[in-house]
Design a protein around this motif. Structure first.
Motif, PDB file in Angstrom:
ATOM      1  N   ARG A  52      24.019  46.680  44.911  1.00 34.91           N
ATOM      2  CA  ARG A  52      22.744  46.432  45.575  1.00 34.91           C
ATOM      3  C   ARG A  52      22.838  45.050  46.228  1.00 34.91           C
ATOM      4  O   ARG A  52      22.971  44.050  45.540  1.00 34.91           O
ATOM      5  CB  ARG A  52      21.589  46.490  44.570  1.00 34.91           C
ATOM      6  CG  ARG A  52      21.484  47.819  43.836  1.00 34.91           C
ATOM      7  CD  ARG A  52      20.304  47.852  42.872  1.00 34.91           C
ATOM      8  NE  ARG A  52      20.458  46.959  41.736  1.00 34.91           N
ATOM      9  CZ  ARG A  52      21.054  47.292  40.586  1.00 34.91           C
ATOM     10  NH1 ARG A  52      21.589  48.496  40.426  1.00 34.91           N
ATOM     11  NH2 ARG A  52      21.129  46.422  39.595  1.00 34.91           N
ATOM     12  N   GLU A  67      24.476  43.118  43.202  1.00 32.87           N
ATOM     13  CA  GLU A  67      24.183  43.373  41.790  1.00 32.87           C
ATOM     14  C   GLU A  67      24.462  44.833  41.462  1.00 32.87           C
ATOM     15  O   GLU A  67      24.227  45.733  42.269  1.00 32.87           O
ATOM     16  CB  GLU A  67      22.726  43.039  41.479  1.00 32.87           C
ATOM     17  CG  GLU A  67      22.350  43.271  40.013  1.00 32.87           C
ATOM     18  CD  GLU A  67      20.876  43.009  39.724  1.00 32.87           C
ATOM     19  OE1 GLU A  67      20.577  41.900  39.262  1.00 32.87           O
ATOM     20  OE2 GLU A  67      20.050  43.896  39.988  1.00 32.87           O
ATOM     21  N   GLU A  70      22.074  47.985  34.991  1.00 28.48           N
ATOM     22  CA  GLU A  70      20.646  47.978  34.654  1.00 28.48           C
ATOM     23  C   GLU A  70      20.428  47.308  33.308  1.00 28.48           C
ATOM     24  O   GLU A  70      21.219  47.479  32.378  1.00 28.48           O
ATOM     25  CB  GLU A  70      20.101  49.414  34.589  1.00 28.48           C
ATOM     26  CG  GLU A  70      20.254  50.228  35.862  1.00 28.48           C
ATOM     27  CD  GLU A  70      19.388  49.728  37.002  1.00 28.48           C
ATOM     28  OE1 GLU A  70      18.424  48.988  36.730  1.00 28.48           O
ATOM     29  OE2 GLU A  70      19.679  50.073  38.158  1.00 28.48           O
ATOM     30  N   GLY A  71      19.315  46.550  33.202  1.00 24.92           N
ATOM     31  CA  GLY A  71      18.920  45.952  31.934  1.00 24.92           C
ATOM     32  C   GLY A  71      19.956  44.982  31.407  1.00 24.92           C
ATOM     33  O   GLY A  71      20.884  44.573  32.104  1.00 24.92           O
ATOM     34  N   LYS A 129      29.513  51.161  33.875  1.00 28.45           N
ATOM     35  CA  LYS A 129      29.160  52.546  34.138  1.00 28.45           C
ATOM     36  C   LYS A 129      29.958  53.500  33.256  1.00 28.45           C
ATOM     37  O   LYS A 129      29.402  54.463  32.691  1.00 28.45           O
ATOM     38  CB  LYS A 129      29.409  52.863  35.610  1.00 28.45           C
ATOM     39  CG  LYS A 129      28.996  54.278  36.025  1.00 28.45           C
ATOM     40  CD  LYS A 129      29.212  54.485  37.518  1.00 28.45           C
ATOM     41  CE  LYS A 129      28.804  55.900  37.932  1.00 28.45           C
ATOM     42  NZ  LYS A 129      29.006  56.114  39.404  1.00 28.45           N
ATOM     43  N   PRO A 134      24.135  48.793  28.769  1.00 31.62           N
ATOM     44  CA  PRO A 134      23.203  47.972  29.552  1.00 31.62           C
ATOM     45  C   PRO A 134      23.869  46.666  29.958  1.00 31.62           C
ATOM     46  O   PRO A 134      24.765  46.167  29.277  1.00 31.62           O
ATOM     47  CB  PRO A 134      22.041  47.737  28.587  1.00 31.62           C
ATOM     48  CG  PRO A 134      22.678  47.801  27.232  1.00 31.62           C
ATOM     49  CD  PRO A 134      23.775  48.820  27.333  1.00 31.62           C
ATOM     50  N   ARG A 136      23.991  43.708  33.628  1.00 30.13           N
ATOM     51  CA  ARG A 136      24.104  43.593  35.074  1.00 30.13           C
ATOM     52  C   ARG A 136      25.176  42.564  35.427  1.00 30.13           C
ATOM     53  O   ARG A 136      25.259  41.509  34.791  1.00 30.13           O
ATOM     54  CB  ARG A 136      22.765  43.169  35.688  1.00 30.13           C
ATOM     55  CG  ARG A 136      21.726  44.284  35.738  1.00 30.13           C
ATOM     56  CD  ARG A 136      20.359  43.742  36.094  1.00 30.13           C
ATOM     57  NE  ARG A 136      19.755  43.043  34.966  1.00 30.13           N
ATOM     58  CZ  ARG A 136      18.671  42.268  35.054  1.00 30.13           C
ATOM     59  NH1 ARG A 136      18.098  42.075  36.230  1.00 30.13           N
ATOM     60  NH2 ARG A 136      18.171  41.704  33.983  1.00 30.13           N
TER      61      ARG A 136
END
Length: 474
Positions: A52, A67, A70-71, A129, A134, A136
């Motif tokens: 992102r 980025e 998530e979390g 992934k 969790p 980032r």
């Protein structure tokens, strides 16, 4: 497969693509805040990787952020891609051979720095992934490290407010954790205004701005005896007032770069230099105005993160250079003096070895070298969040920074090997932090102890803005 081996494999899978990215940036060397093509190449890679992307970070056109995840904790990996003036050089030759063009060259290896950091971030993205965890990871594309203090403006704008730890590296002759020593600095332009006059028929009517700046320089030179031995002051004329000796020059501008161990010492030196400038204006009946161009903090270390990074270096071992790599590095060494080579060893705090052209060991953690008497805007990030830096061996032992020899080696196989090697170290350190929350907690505690719990204070004046369009040669 161990977590470090998994993320290292993800680095290896991208080797060719990121070596190509580094070479593209090497081929389009751009100066402070003008890294438009280099930033675009990094944005293209971020988008291809599925990050992102945020452009114009801190309202800086060539600052970007990508980025993924998530979390969880936020891990920042810092890259750079600005070049230096006057260092254009053909790649892969062990002799000074400038190439046609604008004269710029990657004499500090930032083409490798940016690509290597983005390589590490991309591997961590895929590791998160693959493991469904969790967290980032962010890649920060930071322009203008060479004189523009972009990271300081980015920190001041809040770009690092929610970051848990920051990781970076720099090309070097040796591999190991960077000793967190640098000088705080500021760049200030002093502009003197006087009164023009005919230098022969009416010199008494003139008030020479050139006299004023020369008196300022003399005053600062006398001050050097009475300041800390590790402080540094440099200056360059930006405008000497003209080329006609029969005109009393009515304007001059000089840029001063003032360095000290920390912000407290820096502020004291700046105040003294300002007094000298005021005195020079008083003596010549001219006026002086000032503009702060940039300012950076000194580096702040972090023991837990340095230990974690060193563990990654030791698990990985030294870069796997080839005999061909060593042979070319030996040719580069023939262009260097014995003092160049010995100085590199002294800065790292390791025993010199004759006949060694490339790094083949990891510098011990805590080795006390001569320290870095330069400056970096990573210092401002390190005062905001816990930060650790690596040194990655990418060029021959003895190679001076900011030299044509760095540029000549910037596209070599050894440079790519060293870049991939240190990307694995950074990725492994990030994975350690994501897997072990106690490492982040200990890093925060260490950071708070070093700062005394005081919030970060930017050394930039409130009205200072990024010097977009500034030329280092102006």
């Amino acid at each position: 497969m161990r977590n470090d081996e998994q993320v290292w494999r993800l680095v290896d899978e991208r080797r060719d693509a990121y070596a190509a990215l580094s070479d593209k940036v090497w081929g389009t060397p751009e100066l402070c805040y003008a890294e438009h093509r280099s930033a675009a190449e990094h944005v293209a890679m971020l988008e291809a990787e599925g990050f992102r992307v945020t452009r114009n970070v801190a309202d800086i056109p060539t600052a970007v952020m990508g980025e993924a995840g998530e979390g969880g904790p936020v891990i920042a990996i810092l890259g750079e891609y600005d070049a230096l003036p006057g260092l254009a050089q053909e790649a892969g030759v062990a002799e000074k051979r400038p190439v046609p063009g604008d004269g710029n060259g990657h004499g500090c290896g930032h083409n490798l720095l940016g690509a290597g950091s983005l390589l590490a971030a991309a591997a961590v993205k895929d590791w998160l992934k693959a493991n469904g965890l969790p967290g980032r990871v962010r890649y920060y594309g930071c322009p203008a490290e060479e004189g523009g203090a972009a990271k300081g403006f980015m920190v001041r704008a809040g770009a690092f407010d929610d970051v848990d730890i920051a990781i970076s590296w720099h090309p070097a002759a040796f591999s190991g954790v960077n000793e967190p020593v640098s000088l705080a600095n500021t760049r200030i332009d002093f502009s003197f205004a006087g009164r023009a006059a005919h230098a022969a028929s009416s010199p008494h009517l003139g008030r020479s701005a050139l006299d004023a700046v020369e008196l300022m320089n003399v005053g600062v030179n006398y001050m050097r005896e009475h300041m800390p031995s590790d402080a540094r002051i440099h200056y360059a004329y930006l405008d000497a007032g003209g080329i006609a000796p029969n005109v009393v020059q009515s304007r001059t501008k000089v840029r001063y770069l003032i360095r000290a161990r920390n912000l407290q010492e820096l502020n004291g030196l700046v105040a003294r230099v300002r007094k000298i400038a005021d005195g020079a204006a008083l003596m010549t009946e001219t006026t002086v105005t000032t503009q702060v161009i940039s300012a950076v903090s000194n580096l702040l270390g972090n023991t837990p993160l340095e230990a974690a990074m060193h563990d990654n270096f030791m698990r990985l071992g030294p870069p796997p250079f080839t005999d061909a790599d060593r042979a070319f590095a030996a040719e580069i060494q023939k262009t260097l003096s014995e003092e160049d080579i010995l100085s590199t060893y002294r800065r790292q705090g390791v025993v010199p070895e004759r006949g060694k052209s490339l790094c083949d060991a990891i510098v011990p953690l805590g080795a006390k070298g001569a320290g870095m008497n330069g400056s970096t805007d990573v210092g401002d990030v390190s005062w905001k969040v816990p930060t650790v830096q690596a040194r990655g061996a990418t060029y021959a032992i003895g190679t001076p920074g900011h030299s044509w020899q760095v540029v000549a080696q910037g596209k070599n196989a050894a440079a790519h090997t060293g870049m991939v090697h240190v990307a694995k170290v950074m990725a492994g350190t990030a994975v350690d932090a994501l897997l072990h929350p106690d490492l982040i907690a200990r890093a925060r505690a260490d950071h708070q102890a070093r700062t005394g719990g005081r919030p970060y204070q930017s050394p930039l004046p409130p009205d200072a803005k990024p010097a977009l369009g500034m030329s280092l040669a102006e």
